[in-house]
Scaffold this motif. Structure first.
Motif, PDB file in Angstrom:
ATOM      1  N   LYS A 165      69.500  46.722  59.522  1.00 55.55           N
ATOM      2  CA  LYS A 165      68.873  45.663  60.498  1.00 55.55           C
ATOM      3  C   LYS A 165      68.842  46.300  61.840  1.00 55.55           C
ATOM      4  N   ARG A 166      68.289  45.651  62.872  1.00 52.71           N
ATOM      5  CA  ARG A 166      68.038  46.356  64.306  1.00 52.71           C
ATOM      6  C   ARG A 166      68.603  45.534  65.077  1.00 52.71           C
ATOM      7  N   GLN A 167      69.074  45.923  66.340  1.00 53.03           N
ATOM      8  CA  GLN A 167      69.408  45.205  67.412  1.00 53.03           C
ATOM      9  C   GLN A 167      70.346  44.169  67.104  1.00 53.03           C
ATOM     10  N   VAL A 168      71.421  44.558  66.403  1.00 53.41           N
ATOM     11  CA  VAL A 168      72.429  43.745  65.790  1.00 53.41           C
ATOM     12  C   VAL A 168      73.705  43.473  66.741  1.00 53.41           C
ATOM     13  N   PRO A 169      74.350  42.175  66.994  1.00 52.72           N
ATOM     14  CA  PRO A 169      75.468  42.000  67.856  1.00 52.72           C
ATOM     15  C   PRO A 169      76.568  42.041  67.182  1.00 52.72           C
ATOM     16  N   LEU A 170      77.421  43.002  67.409  1.00 49.94           N
ATOM     17  CA  LEU A 170      78.715  43.134  66.638  1.00 49.94           C
ATOM     18  C   LEU A 170      79.781  43.555  67.505  1.00 49.94           C
ATOM     19  N   ASP A 171      80.783  42.813  67.691  1.00 49.12           N
ATOM     20  CA  ASP A 171      82.040  43.166  68.557  1.00 49.12           C
ATOM     21  C   ASP A 171      81.891  43.262  69.855  1.00 49.12           C
ATOM     22  N   GLY A 172      80.866  42.482  70.406  1.00 43.63           N
ATOM     23  CA  GLY A 172      80.677  42.476  71.826  1.00 43.63           C
ATOM     24  C   GLY A 172      79.611  43.842  72.096  1.00 43.63           C
ATOM     25  N   TYR A 173      78.852  44.582  71.197  1.00 35.81           N
ATOM     26  CA  TYR A 173      78.187  45.631  71.444  1.00 35.81           C
ATOM     27  C   TYR A 173      76.945  44.924  70.653  1.00 35.81           C
ATOM     28  N   ILE A 174      75.507  45.759  70.995  1.00 37.12           N
ATOM     29  CA  ILE A 174      74.473  45.634  70.525  1.00 37.12           C
ATOM     30  C   ILE A 174      74.111  46.891  69.667  1.00 37.12           C
ATOM     31  N   LEU A 175      74.077  46.743  68.486  1.00 34.37           N
ATOM     32  CA  LEU A 175      73.735  48.321  67.515  1.00 34.37           C
ATOM     33  C   LEU A 175      72.245  48.234  67.510  1.00 34.37           C
ATOM     34  N   ASP A 176      71.853  49.533  67.862  1.00 35.10           N
ATOM     35  CA  ASP A 176      70.410  49.782  67.384  1.00 35.10           C
ATOM     36  C   ASP A 176      69.934  49.370  66.055  1.00 35.10           C
ATOM     37  N   PHE A 177      70.552  50.028  65.179  1.00 34.21           N
ATOM     38  CA  PHE A 177      70.480  49.930  63.641  1.00 34.21           C
ATOM     39  C   PHE A 177      71.601  50.013  63.081  1.00 34.21           C
ATOM     40  N   VAL A 178      71.903  49.143  62.013  1.00 33.25           N
ATOM     41  CA  VAL A 178      73.128  49.288  61.408  1.00 33.25           C
ATOM     42  C   VAL A 178      72.608  49.047  59.699  1.00 33.25           C
ATOM     43  N   CYS A 179      73.411  49.659  58.760  1.00 33.42           N
ATOM     44  CA  CYS A 179      73.343  49.658  57.529  1.00 33.42           C
ATOM     45  C   CYS A 179      74.549  49.439  56.871  1.00 33.42           C
ATOM     46  N   TYR A 180      75.195  47.954  56.522  1.00 31.80           N
ATOM     47  CA  TYR A 180      76.398  47.634  56.297  1.00 31.80           C
ATOM     48  C   TYR A 180      76.849  48.178  54.712  1.00 31.80           C
ATOM     49  N   GLU A 181      75.767  48.552  53.977  1.00 32.57           N
ATOM     50  CA  GLU A 181      76.130  48.988  52.563  1.00 32.57           C
ATOM     51  C   GLU A 181      76.863  50.509  52.903  1.00 32.57           C
ATOM     52  N   ALA A 182      76.082  51.022  53.684  1.00 35.69           N
ATOM     53  CA  ALA A 182      76.641  52.537  53.877  1.00 35.69           C
ATOM     54  C   ALA A 182      77.616  52.683  54.948  1.00 35.69           C
ATOM     55  N   ARG A 183      77.941  51.805  55.645  1.00 30.95           N
ATOM     56  CA  ARG A 183      78.740  51.591  56.860  1.00 30.95           C
ATOM     57  C   ARG A 183      78.316  52.516  57.823  1.00 30.95           C
ATOM     58  N   LEU A 184      76.923  52.305  58.222  1.00 31.34           N
ATOM     59  CA  LEU A 184      76.346  53.531  59.127  1.00 31.34           C
ATOM     60  C   LEU A 184      75.431  52.878  60.065  1.00 31.34           C
ATOM     61  N   ILE A 185      75.730  53.212  61.216  1.00 31.45           N
ATOM     62  CA  ILE A 185      75.168  52.746  62.558  1.00 31.45           C
ATOM     63  C   ILE A 185      74.560  53.708  63.142  1.00 31.45           C
TER      64      ILE A 185
END
Length: 117
Positions: free
Chosen positions: A42-62
């Motif tokens: 996923k791209r530009q994901v808001p999480l914990d007060g930050y915006i992550l460029d890309f995240v793969c939750y399955e691999a726990r990778l930002i």
């Protein structure tokens, strides 16, 4: 588990998706639609007060794609520590790295992701 996201964070993330940098757009073309070994990014994901460029939750990778304004950023160090404490691995690439050799960046992402899945 889904985290509550403030409307302002959601709006900011949406605007960042619409106004992506050239490097972010190039990388997204390789990551979207499970094109990279079936991994869901996923791209530009808001999480914990930050915006992550890309995240793969399955691999726990930002994945973060940074310009020169991030050089020696103490805020980025604290942010990375925060997410690493939650079990994420954070990979950072410079804009020009992505623009010059997207394939090598994708290979590095794939190696880390496969080691974590």
């Amino acid at each position: 588990m889904r985290q509550p996201v403030t409307p302002s964070s959601r709006g900011f993330a949406r605007s960042m998706r619409a106004d992506a940098t050239k490097a972010e757009s190039l990388l997204w073309q390789s990551l979207r639609n499970r094109q990279l070994d079936g991994l869901k990014f996923k791209r530009q994901v808001p999480l914990d007060g930050y915006i992550l460029d890309f995240v793969c939750y399955e691999a726990r990778l930002i994945i973060e794609v940074d310009g020169s304004q991030h050089a020696d950023s103490q805020r980025d160090v604290l942010r990375d520590r925060h997410f690493e404490g939650q079990g994420f691995r954070v990979l950072r690439f410079w804009n020009d790295e992505v623009e010059i050799n997207t394939d090598a960046v994708c290979l590095a992402i794939l190696q880390v992701a496969n080691a974590r899945c």
